[in-house]
Scaffold this motif. Structure first.
Motif, short mmCIF file in Angstrom:
data_model
loop_
_atom_site.label_atom_id
_atom_site.label_comp_id
_atom_site.label_asym_id
_atom_site.label_seq_id
_atom_site.Cartn_x
_atom_site.Cartn_y
_atom_site.Cartn_z
N SER A 119 0.78 -1.17 0.12
CA SER A 119 0.05 -0.03 0.04
C SER A 119 0.99 1.27 -0.04
N GLY A 120 1.85 1.15 -0.82
CA GLY A 120 2.77 2.28 -0.73
C GLY A 120 2.39 3.24 -1.81
N SER A 153 -12.12 5.86 5.04
CA SER A 153 -11.08 6.16 3.89
C SER A 153 -10.22 4.99 3.81
N ALA A 154 -9.77 4.44 4.72
CA ALA A 154 -8.61 3.28 4.64
C ALA A 154 -9.34 1.85 4.43
N LEU A 155 -10.53 1.61 4.62
CA LEU A 155 -11.23 0.32 4.28
C LEU A 155 -11.97 0.15 2.98
N ASP A 211 -7.95 0.72 -3.12
CA ASP A 211 -7.22 1.72 -2.40
C ASP A 211 -7.47 3.22 -2.81
N THR A 212 -8.27 3.99 -2.01
CA THR A 212 -8.55 5.35 -2.42
C THR A 212 -7.71 6.42 -1.84
N ILE A 213 -6.62 5.78 -1.12
CA ILE A 213 -5.61 6.62 -0.46
C ILE A 213 -4.41 6.64 -1.21
N ALA A 214 -3.65 5.61 -1.28
CA ALA A 214 -2.46 5.67 -2.17
C ALA A 214 -2.71 5.52 -3.59
N GLY A 215 -3.64 4.61 -3.78
CA GLY A 215 -4.11 4.38 -5.37
C GLY A 215 -3.39 3.18 -5.90
#
Length: 273
Positions: A119-120, A153-155, A211-215
């Protein structure tokens, strides 16, 4: 055990027995996380096979107008490796911001043997900046609201919709706090474009389809930027350590114990493929 790194108290957790045929594994947690929060499943599973160390990095002493920088936390990890596992070649597993830190350490530290980035991201984009802006604005509403925003956001959507509310309430991705605030600001400024090209060890990048944070595209960008990298994907949101820990462990363990099965640039969708 605790280490003093430039006046900051860094906590290291050790598990498993040393093996001559397997490098020790160093785990680096994500934003607002810890060994317990992010690696509660993975740490003991890896420790069944060999030596494992996790590093709980912390907020360093900063000047009045100084902000948290990547080199602050990367140095904490480098010192921990040198102090606890002196002279050892190690493999590193970083999750979320921990993946960014692990990449920075791998580019400059001679000890790592293999690298797993979960998830980087290669370079902060609009999603990171929007998340940071909303997080800082929501701080005035208190930790309960921040925790709910973090879970939302994370799940992943499927995980959220299929999980009982009481189970979701017990999950704490990005636990609120001043250090978490600083990490989220840092996450919104990351740029590994030049750093990634200096990583010269076998690397597995694990992206998450929801993944909507890192993409997911950021994970793919890491693969393209690291010379000897391969890719695997998990059906999950950003917090794959909470959603799919068993599948994540299978991918990590398979790569670290049998790295020859990973071909540079491969796209491995299933654990054990």
């Amino acid at each position: 055990m605790s280490l003093d790194v430039d006046g900051a108290k860094v906590t290291c957790h050790l598990g498993g027995a040393d093996r001559e045929d397997l490098d020790p594994v160093v785990l680096i947690h994500g934003i607002g996380g810890s060994t317990a929060a992010d690696f509660g499943f993975i740490f003991p599973m890896l420790a069944r096979h060999g030596r494992v160390m996790s590093v709980d990095f912390c907020l360093p002493a900063l000047g009045e107008h100084e902000t948290l920088r990547l080199e602050h936390v990367a140095r904490q990890v480098r010192v921990a490796i040198d102090e606890v596992l002196p002279g050892r070649q190690v493999s590193m597993v970083g999750y979320s911001l921990g993946a960014v830190i692990a990449a920075a350490v791998a580019a400059s530290h001679p000890a790592p043997g293999r690298l797993v980035l979960v998830s980087g991201w290669l370079k902060a984009g609009a999603s990171h900046r929007i998340f940071n802006d909303l997080w800082q604005r929501l701080r005035i509403l208190g930790p309960t609201v921040l925790s709910r925003f973090a879970r939302f956001s994370a799940l992943g959507t499927s995980f959220l919709n299929s999980s009982p509310l009481e189970e979701l309430e017990a999950m704490s991705p990005f636990s609120p706090g001043l250090f978490t605030d600083a990490q989220i600001r840092l996450a919104a400024t990351v740029d590994l474009s030049e750093t990634a090209a200096r990583i010269c060890i076998p690397t597995l990048v694990i992206g998450c389809s929801n993944d909507t944070i890192a993409g997911r595209e950021q994970a793919e960008a890491l693969v393209g930027a690291i010379p000897d990298a391969s890719y695997a994907e998990v059906e999950s949101g950003h917090a794959v350590v909470l959603e799919r820990p068993a599948e994540l462990f299978s991918l990590i363990d398979g790569f670290l114990s049998r790295p020859q099965r990973q071909l540079s640039g491969s796209n491995r969708q299933e654990a054990g493929a």
